[in-house]
Design a protein around this motif. Structure first.
Motif: not given
Length: 226
Positions: A143-146, A183-184, A189-191
């Motif tokens: 989803g769009d969550d971290p 992108p998700k 990965r970054a989070e």
């Protein structure tokens, strides 16, 4: 039941990192013992039926010393017995779904092993494409969550964080193109890379050890960098 925990480990093993991350997320004290898998000590072989890490040695007053093996089993035990933030959903169906994605993470690690150890360009490309296809499936699940399932860190996150860590070095060597249109996955990965439990799951020498591993296997990946 109070228990002391000892984690038998290897410095590069991504499966070990899962257990370390789970323990750190729970704030559980444990002793970590790193061994050389190329020269396994006899005491370790007596503990581990498969001769693999991680092994979690649980010592209790009533049962004595019990050795748990297989990373997902260890993570489930940590979740079931330790206080702190819950790392699995309460709902049975959601929990089963998370377990399935943990297994999917293990399948990704299988392809990663081929990518980093093969000397053959054709095999390398096959594994690269397999990884790209698997991560495309992950992109759809996010989803769009971290984190994987929202704002709360879970065992699925603990499984995928060590996978992404490989690419920190791979990205320095060559452009694999696996995450280009995802992108998700890139945001996830970054989070995960910011998470203290993830950052401290390996030593400062991890990048050097991984590079030395590639050199020992004469990895095609290094030839791309050259």
């Amino acid at each position: 039941m109070t228990a002391s925990l000892k984690l038998i480990s290897h410095k590069l093993c991504p499966y070990v990192q899962r257990a370390v991350i789970a323990l750190k997320e729970k704030g559980v004290p444990f002793e970590r013992i790193d061994i050389d898998l190329a020269n396994k000590p006899d005491w370790f072989l007596k503990l581990s039926p498969l001769g693999k890490v991680p092994v979690l040695v649980v010592t209790t007053t009533d049962k004595g010393e019990v050795a748990l093996f297989e990373s997902n089993v260890i993570c489930e035990y940590i979740e079931d017995t330790q206080e702190g933030a819950k790392l699995h959903p309460v709902d049975a169906l959601e929990r089963a779904e998370h377990r399935a994605w943990m297994e999917f993470g293990s399948a990704i690690l299988g392809d990663l092993w081929g990518l980093e150890t093969t000397t053959d360009p054709a095999t390398f490309e096959t594994k690269r494409q397999a990884l790209a296809a698997k991560f495309a499936r992950v992109e759809v699940a996010l989803g769009d969550d971290p984190y994987f399932a929202g704002d709360a860190f879970s065992l699925v996150d603990a499984v995928f964080a060590p996978i992404f860590r490989y690419f920190d070095l791979f990205d320095e060597l060559t452009e694999l193109g696996i995450f280009t249109d995802l992108p998700k996955v890139r945001a996830w990965r970054a989070e995960l890379a910011k998470r203290p439990s993830v950052r401290s799951a390996v030593g400062a020498d991890y990048p050097q050890l991984l590079r030395a591993f590639l050199v020992r296997h004469d990895a095609h990946l290094l030839k791309l960098a050259a």
